[in-house]
Design a protein around this motif. Structure first.
Motif, mmCIF file in Angstrom:
data_model
loop_
_atom_site.group_PDB
_atom_site.id
_atom_site.type_symbol
_atom_site.label_atom_id
_atom_site.label_comp_id
_atom_site.label_asym_id
_atom_site.label_seq_id
_atom_site.Cartn_x
_atom_site.Cartn_y
_atom_site.Cartn_z
ATOM 1 N N LEU A 1 39.023 -7.302 -25.168
ATOM 2 C CA LEU A 1 39.617 -8.628 -24.969
ATOM 3 C C LEU A 1 39.344 -9.090 -23.547
ATOM 4 C CD1 LEU A 1 43.013 -8.090 -26.795
ATOM 5 C CD2 LEU A 1 40.904 -9.096 -27.685
ATOM 6 N N VAL A 2 38.853 -10.317 -23.431
ATOM 7 C CA VAL A 2 38.498 -10.879 -22.127
ATOM 8 C C VAL A 2 39.147 -12.251 -21.961
ATOM 9 C CG1 VAL A 2 36.292 -9.666 -21.990
ATOM 10 C CG2 VAL A 2 36.378 -11.925 -23.001
ATOM 11 N N GLY A 3 39.339 -12.654 -20.730
ATOM 12 C CA GLY A 3 39.812 -14.003 -20.451
ATOM 13 C C GLY A 3 41.099 -14.356 -21.164
ATOM 14 N N TYR A 4 41.272 -15.627 -21.395
ATOM 15 C CA TYR A 4 42.491 -16.132 -22.017
ATOM 16 C C TYR A 4 42.166 -16.804 -23.345
ATOM 17 C CZ TYR A 4 46.967 -18.471 -22.531
ATOM 18 O OH TYR A 4 48.161 -18.913 -23.018
ATOM 19 N N TYR B 1 37.941 -13.476 -26.789
ATOM 20 C CA TYR B 1 39.012 -14.053 -25.988
ATOM 21 C C TYR B 1 40.345 -13.497 -26.477
ATOM 22 C CZ TYR B 1 35.774 -17.350 -23.898
ATOM 23 O OH TYR B 1 34.739 -17.911 -23.199
ATOM 24 N N SER B 2 41.225 -13.183 -25.538
ATOM 25 C CA SER B 2 42.459 -12.485 -25.885
ATOM 26 C C SER B 2 43.447 -13.325 -26.684
ATOM 27 C CB SER B 2 43.137 -11.956 -24.623
ATOM 28 O OG SER B 2 43.447 -13.012 -23.748
ATOM 29 N N VAL B 3 43.495 -14.630 -26.486
ATOM 30 C CA VAL B 3 44.491 -15.455 -27.176
ATOM 31 C C VAL B 3 43.982 -15.960 -28.520
ATOM 32 C CG1 VAL B 3 45.811 -17.609 -27.055
ATOM 33 C CG2 VAL B 3 45.657 -16.120 -25.069
ATOM 34 N N CYS B 4 42.819 -16.581 -28.534
ATOM 35 C CA CYS B 4 42.335 -17.211 -29.766
ATOM 36 C C CYS B 4 41.470 -16.279 -30.622
ATOM 37 C CB CYS B 4 41.561 -18.483 -29.437
ATOM 38 S SG CYS B 4 40.123 -18.223 -28.379
ATOM 39 N N SER C 1 36.982 -22.490 -24.528
ATOM 40 C CA SER C 1 37.121 -23.891 -24.126
ATOM 41 C C SER C 1 37.688 -24.758 -25.255
ATOM 42 C CB SER C 1 35.785 -24.452 -23.660
ATOM 43 O OG SER C 1 34.821 -24.354 -24.689
ATOM 44 N N ALA C 2 37.394 -24.417 -26.487
ATOM 45 C CA ALA C 2 37.908 -25.192 -27.616
ATOM 46 C C ALA C 2 39.409 -24.990 -27.809
ATOM 47 C CB ALA C 2 37.174 -24.809 -28.897
ATOM 48 N N HIS C 3 39.926 -23.825 -27.447
ATOM 49 C CA HIS C 3 41.336 -23.525 -27.660
ATOM 50 C C HIS C 3 42.166 -23.545 -26.377
ATOM 51 C CE1 HIS C 3 39.518 -21.652 -31.323
ATOM 52 N NE2 HIS C 3 40.474 -22.388 -31.841
ATOM 53 N N SER C 4 41.550 -23.608 -25.219
ATOM 54 C CA SER C 4 42.321 -23.579 -23.978
ATOM 55 C C SER C 4 43.146 -24.841 -23.791
ATOM 56 C CB SER C 4 41.411 -23.352 -22.773
ATOM 57 O OG SER C 4 40.484 -24.399 -22.647
ATOM 58 N N GLU C 5 42.661 -25.980 -24.246
ATOM 59 C CA GLU C 5 43.439 -27.223 -24.171
ATOM 60 C C GLU C 5 44.689 -27.122 -25.020
ATOM 61 O OE1 GLU C 5 41.888 -31.133 -24.779
ATOM 62 O OE2 GLU C 5 40.119 -30.660 -23.594
#
Length: 60
Positions: free
Chosen positions: A40-43, A9-12, A46-50
Protein backbone atom coordinates in the motif's frame (compact mmCIF):
# COMPACT_ATOMS: atom_id res chain seq x y z
CA UNK A 1 8.24 -19.27 -5.74
CA UNK A 2 7.54 -16.57 -8.31
CA UNK A 3 6.59 -13.21 -6.82
CA UNK A 4 5.11 -10.06 -8.31
CA UNK A 5 4.97 -6.83 -6.29
CA UNK A 6 1.82 -4.79 -6.88
CA UNK A 7 1.56 -1.26 -5.44
CA UNK A 8 -1.93 0.05 -4.68
CA UNK A 9 -3.21 3.27 -3.14
CA UNK A 10 -4.07 2.65 0.50
CA UNK A 11 -7.52 4.28 0.57
CA UNK A 12 -9.13 3.58 -2.80
CA UNK A 13 -7.20 0.44 -3.75
CA UNK A 14 -6.50 1.65 -7.30
CA UNK A 15 -3.38 0.37 -9.02
CA UNK A 16 -0.27 2.55 -8.66
CA UNK A 17 2.35 0.26 -10.23
CA UNK A 18 2.66 -3.41 -11.13
CA UNK A 19 6.27 -4.65 -11.09
CA UNK A 20 7.70 -7.38 -13.29
CA UNK A 21 7.50 -10.97 -12.07
CA UNK A 22 10.52 -12.17 -10.09
CA UNK A 23 10.72 -15.68 -11.50
CA UNK A 24 12.01 -18.94 -10.05
CA UNK A 25 13.11 -22.16 -11.76
CA UNK A 26 9.53 -23.45 -11.98
CA UNK A 27 8.18 -20.40 -13.83
CA UNK A 28 5.97 -21.37 -16.77
CA UNK A 29 5.53 -24.98 -15.70
CA UNK A 30 2.05 -26.40 -15.20
CA UNK A 31 0.44 -25.83 -11.81
CA UNK A 32 2.93 -23.16 -10.75
CA UNK A 33 1.31 -19.87 -9.79
CA UNK A 34 2.71 -16.38 -9.39
CA UNK A 35 2.16 -15.00 -5.89
CA UNK A 36 1.29 -11.30 -5.74
CA UNK A 37 2.54 -9.20 -2.83
CA UNK A 38 0.40 -6.10 -2.31
CA UNK A 39 2.15 -2.97 -1.03
CA UNK A 40 0.00 0.00 0.00
CA UNK A 41 1.36 3.38 -1.06
CA UNK A 42 0.24 6.98 -0.76
CA UNK A 43 -3.30 7.90 0.14
CA UNK A 44 -5.67 7.98 -2.84
CA UNK A 45 -5.30 8.26 -6.61
CA UNK A 46 -6.07 11.52 -8.39
CA UNK A 47 -9.55 10.30 -9.33
CA UNK A 48 -10.45 9.51 -5.71
CA UNK A 49 -8.43 12.10 -3.78
CA UNK A 50 -11.01 14.83 -4.44
CA UNK A 51 -13.76 12.62 -3.03
CA UNK A 52 -11.65 11.82 0.04
CA UNK A 53 -10.98 15.49 0.80
CA UNK A 54 -14.66 16.42 0.31
CA UNK A 55 -15.63 13.85 2.97
CA UNK A 56 -13.61 15.76 5.62
CA UNK A 57 -15.49 18.74 7.09
CA UNK A 58 -13.77 22.12 6.61
CA UNK A 59 -14.47 23.30 10.17
CA UNK A 60 -11.99 20.91 11.83
Amino acid sequence: MCVQVVERYSVCGCLYHKHQIDTCLLYGKGGHAVQQKIVLVGYACSAHSEQATKAVPNDL
